[in-house]
Design an enzyme around this catalytic site. Structure first.
Site, PDB file in Angstrom:
ATOM      1  N   ASP A 136       1.017  -1.282   0.094  1.00 20.22           N
ATOM      2  CA  ASP A 136       0.001   0.008   0.062  1.00 20.22           C
ATOM      3  C   ASP A 136       0.823   1.171   0.083  1.00 20.22           C
ATOM      4  O   ASP A 136       1.823   1.445   1.112  1.00 20.22           O
ATOM      5  CB  ASP A 136      -0.864   0.029   1.153  1.00 20.22           C
ATOM      6  CG  ASP A 136      -2.006   1.107   1.161  1.00 20.22           C
ATOM      7  OD1 ASP A 136      -2.385   1.590  -0.050  1.00 20.22           O
ATOM      8  OD2 ASP A 136      -2.650   1.359   2.423  1.00 20.22           O
ATOM      9  N   HIS A 143      -3.634  13.729   0.453  1.00 20.30           N
ATOM     10  CA  HIS A 143      -4.097  12.835   1.461  1.00 20.30           C
ATOM     11  C   HIS A 143      -2.853  13.048   2.382  1.00 20.30           C
ATOM     12  O   HIS A 143      -3.261  13.361   3.861  1.00 20.30           O
ATOM     13  CB  HIS A 143      -4.381  11.594   1.230  1.00 20.30           C
ATOM     14  CG  HIS A 143      -4.496  10.500   2.189  1.00 20.30           C
ATOM     15  ND1 HIS A 143      -5.711  10.604   3.119  1.00 20.30           N
ATOM     16  CD2 HIS A 143      -3.636   9.481   2.581  1.00 20.30           C
ATOM     17  CE1 HIS A 143      -5.174   9.808   4.091  1.00 20.30           C
ATOM     18  NE2 HIS A 143      -4.146   8.920   3.652  1.00 20.30           N
ATOM     19  N   ARG A 152       0.017  16.010  13.006  1.00 19.80           N
ATOM     20  CA  ARG A 152       1.412  16.721  13.557  1.00 19.80           C
ATOM     21  C   ARG A 152       1.376  18.137  13.247  1.00 19.80           C
ATOM     22  O   ARG A 152       0.839  18.663  14.166  1.00 19.80           O
ATOM     23  CB  ARG A 152       2.485  15.859  12.499  1.00 19.80           C
ATOM     24  CG  ARG A 152       2.779  14.571  12.701  1.00 19.80           C
ATOM     25  CD  ARG A 152       3.945  14.080  11.979  1.00 19.80           C
ATOM     26  NE  ARG A 152       3.915  14.238  10.625  1.00 19.80           N
ATOM     27  CZ  ARG A 152       3.202  13.357   9.962  1.00 19.80           C
ATOM     28  NH1 ARG A 152       2.480  12.238  10.242  1.00 19.80           N
ATOM     29  NH2 ARG A 152       3.029  13.662   8.484  1.00 19.80           N
ATOM     30  N   GLU A 209     -10.760   3.803   2.845  1.00 19.42           N
ATOM     31  CA  GLU A 209      -9.811   4.776   2.145  1.00 19.42           C
ATOM     32  C   GLU A 209     -10.098   4.401   0.848  1.00 19.42           C
ATOM     33  O   GLU A 209     -10.083   3.214   0.210  1.00 19.42           O
ATOM     34  CB  GLU A 209      -8.431   4.310   2.684  1.00 19.42           C
ATOM     35  CG  GLU A 209      -8.062   4.612   4.243  1.00 19.42           C
ATOM     36  CD  GLU A 209      -6.599   4.280   4.313  1.00 19.42           C
ATOM     37  OE1 GLU A 209      -5.803   3.640   3.615  1.00 19.42           O
ATOM     38  OE2 GLU A 209      -6.067   5.358   5.053  1.00 19.42           O
ATOM     39  N   ASP A 243      -9.630   0.520   1.120  1.00 18.16           N
ATOM     40  CA  ASP A 243      -8.702  -0.027   2.209  1.00 18.16           C
ATOM     41  C   ASP A 243      -9.219   0.177   3.518  1.00 18.16           C
ATOM     42  O   ASP A 243      -9.255   1.320   4.127  1.00 18.16           O
ATOM     43  CB  ASP A 243      -7.376   0.600   1.872  1.00 18.16           C
ATOM     44  CG  ASP A 243      -6.341  -0.032   3.366  1.00 18.16           C
ATOM     45  OD1 ASP A 243      -6.434  -1.013   3.636  1.00 18.16           O
ATOM     46  OD2 ASP A 243      -5.254   0.774   3.317  1.00 18.16           O
ATOM     47  N   GLN A 250      -5.244   2.161  14.592  1.00 13.59           N
ATOM     48  CA  GLN A 250      -4.102   2.768  13.932  1.00 13.59           C
ATOM     49  C   GLN A 250      -3.279   3.771  14.821  1.00 13.59           C
ATOM     50  O   GLN A 250      -2.187   3.706  14.741  1.00 13.59           O
ATOM     51  CB  GLN A 250      -4.530   3.364  12.520  1.00 13.59           C
ATOM     52  CG  GLN A 250      -3.446   3.828  11.868  1.00 13.59           C
ATOM     53  CD  GLN A 250      -4.020   4.619  10.399  1.00 13.59           C
ATOM     54  OE1 GLN A 250      -5.063   4.712  10.169  1.00 13.59           O
ATOM     55  NE2 GLN A 250      -3.129   5.236   9.607  1.00 13.59           N
ATOM     56  N   SER A 267      -9.810  -5.632   2.870  1.00 17.24           N
ATOM     57  CA  SER A 267      -9.800  -4.609   1.816  1.00 17.24           C
ATOM     58  C   SER A 267     -10.515  -5.049   0.881  1.00 17.24           C
ATOM     59  O   SER A 267     -10.558  -6.308   0.236  1.00 17.24           O
ATOM     60  CB  SER A 267      -8.390  -4.400   1.265  1.00 17.24           C
ATOM     61  OG  SER A 267      -7.409  -4.014   2.594  1.00 17.24           O
ATOM     62  N   THR A 359      -4.835   6.376  -0.333  1.00 18.27           N
ATOM     63  CA  THR A 359      -6.126   7.213  -0.136  1.00 18.27           C
ATOM     64  C   THR A 359      -5.734   8.204  -1.327  1.00 18.27           C
ATOM     65  O   THR A 359      -4.467   9.022  -1.161  1.00 18.27           O
ATOM     66  CB  THR A 359      -6.317   7.711   1.055  1.00 18.27           C
ATOM     67  OG1 THR A 359      -6.375   6.638   1.912  1.00 18.27           O
ATOM     68  CG2 THR A 359      -7.784   8.413   1.035  1.00 18.27           C
TER      69      THR A 359
HETATM   70 MN    MN Z   1      -4.297   2.688   2.531  1.00 14.22          MN
END
Ligand code: MN
Length: 425
Positions: A136, A143, A152, A209, A243, A250, A267, A359
């Site tokens: 991936d 994205h 962040r 995604e 996805d 995560q 997925s 994505t």
């Molecule tokens: Mn992905």
């Protein structure tokens, strides 16, 4: 550029094709279906007709192509793909010829037609390939910028490596499933914002995604590399790739080695692989890559593809609501660069490998390819026509992704990737 006979926009089929069909005679995708008798066969599709390629081959329609008949008597396309690009092209051209409006050879043979042509609504589509390895990528700048801004620092949303290499990770192939497969909400470890210790339970932030993936049809040996110039000899075609992601799992697990259980519980791909040949007329120039990339990532020609992408959410008993519209052309890194990067260290690839784009988010808020971005981390809930709100995806919501390219009156599409989110077990 090689002229591909089957791509001629003037061609028409003697089979009925609705105006808005994704599958005119210019598409000729490849897939695998299970018929009423339970046999699985390699197939193509024109309009709402599924065409059994094994039956066509057995009845001698592929005689001049020299293809071994049994490659189509299969529950995956891997053997066919392994025959190589000249055969993919020859097969697609021959299918185009058989179903062309003015060709009577099959059109006038009702006995053969009954053995070869089935209604789409009467067959079951199955996984078209055995996926050995799956990567991936993370190749949409929109994205990566959105996620970096949210998690962040808006001033440094992209990591320093992002514009120098197509960032990616090795995912899991066993849980890639075909459209129509429903997926249970995963359970796992999360750490709520206000907690010091992790908790275990169903994911609360279930997401999709919006991605596309390409499938390779040629292998390399360990130690070999693919260049951006010859990458297209290795790429068979593309599918829609949803996805599914658990954002809370995560967030807690991904440092330092990246996503793990938040991404490997399902997925969902579209069942028809649209060949790179069929997508050739829709090629466009990508955005300028600045800073300049290293020599092994440089390329020539138009390598992006103009493919319209859409995601719909359908609540239980409700109507389909379009959440976003994006486009594959927004990719910063193209497939040629992704494959060159994947193999630059000598990593070998196989027939049936799958490489997802990451994505795909466009420049405007209605083109974002995940709920994380559409609801901006849950801060901007989306109101559906039934009045209910979504920050992420609820149990019993159905997710539908659609994709199609359109030019010169020809629409080449992918059908859909559809999955319903079932409650956690
Ligand atoms: Mn992905």
């Amino acid at each position: 550029m090689t002229k591909i006979r089957a791509n001629n926009p003037e061609l028409k089929s003697w089979l009925n094709v609705d105006k808005n069909s994704d599958f005119p005679i210019q598409n000729i995708p490849f897939g695998v279906f299970k018929g009423k008798n339970g046999n699985t066969r390699c197939a193509t599709r024109i309009g709402d007709n599924v065409i059994d390629l094994y039956a066509l081959a057995k009845l001698d329609y592929f005689k001049e192509t020299g293809i071994e008949i049994e490659v189509f008597n299969n529950n995956v396309l891997n053997d066919f793909m392994a025959l190589g690009k000249p055969i993919w092209r020859k097969t697609r051209d021959r299918i185009s010829e058989i179903f062309e409006e003015n060709n009577p050879e099959l059109r006038e043979n009702n006995k053969h037609k009954a053995e070869i042509i089935f209604k789409f609504s009467e067959v079951e589509m199955v996984m078209p390939v055995h996926v050995g390895d799956y990567t991936d990528f993370y190749s949409s700048e929109g994205h990566a910028t959105n996620v970096g801004t949210m998690f962040r620092d808006p001033a440094n949303a992209l990591f320093p490596n992002w514009k120098h290499l197509p960032v990616g990770y090795h995912g899991r192939s066993s849980s890639i499933v075909v459209s129509g497969t429903n997926i249970h909400r995963p359970k796992g470890q999360t750490r709520p914002n206000d907690a010091d210790e992790p908790v275990f339970g169903p994911s609360r932030l279930f997401d999709f995604e919006l991605e596309m993936a390409f499938v390779t049809g040629k292998e390399t040996k360990l130690g070999e590399s693919i260049t951006t110039a010859n990458a297209e000899d290795y790429i068979f075609g593309m599918v829609i790739f949803n996805d599914l992601s658990a954002r809370d799992i995560q967030k807690w697990e991904y440092v330092p080695l990246g996503p793990f259980l938040s991404k490997n519980f399902g997925s969902v791909i579209s069942p028809w692989i649209v060949t790179l040949d069929a997508l050739q007329p829709f090629r466009v120039k990508g955005e300028t890559q600045n800073p300049e990339v290293l020599p092994y990532l440089k390329f020539e020609g138009d390598k992006n593809i103009d493919i319209n992408l859409e995601v719909y959410l359908q609540p239980e008993g409700g109507q389909e609501y379009r959440l976003c519209q994006s486009n594959y052309k927004y990719m910063y890194w193209n497939m040629n660069q992704q494959l060159a990067h994947q193999t630059v260290n000598g990593c070998n690839i196989n027939v049936g490998d799958m490489y997802a784009s990451g994505t795909i988010s466009g420049p405007t808020p209605d083109s974002y390819g995940s709920m994380l971005e559409l609801s901006w981390g849950g801060k901007k809930p989306i109101t559906l026509p039934d009045g209910t709100e979504r920050k992420f995806v609820n149990d019993n919501d159905t997710l539908i992704m659609k994709a199609y390219a359109e030019k010169d009156g020809v629409r080449v599409g992918f059908g859909e990737s559809r999955t319903k989110v079932l409650p956690a077990i």
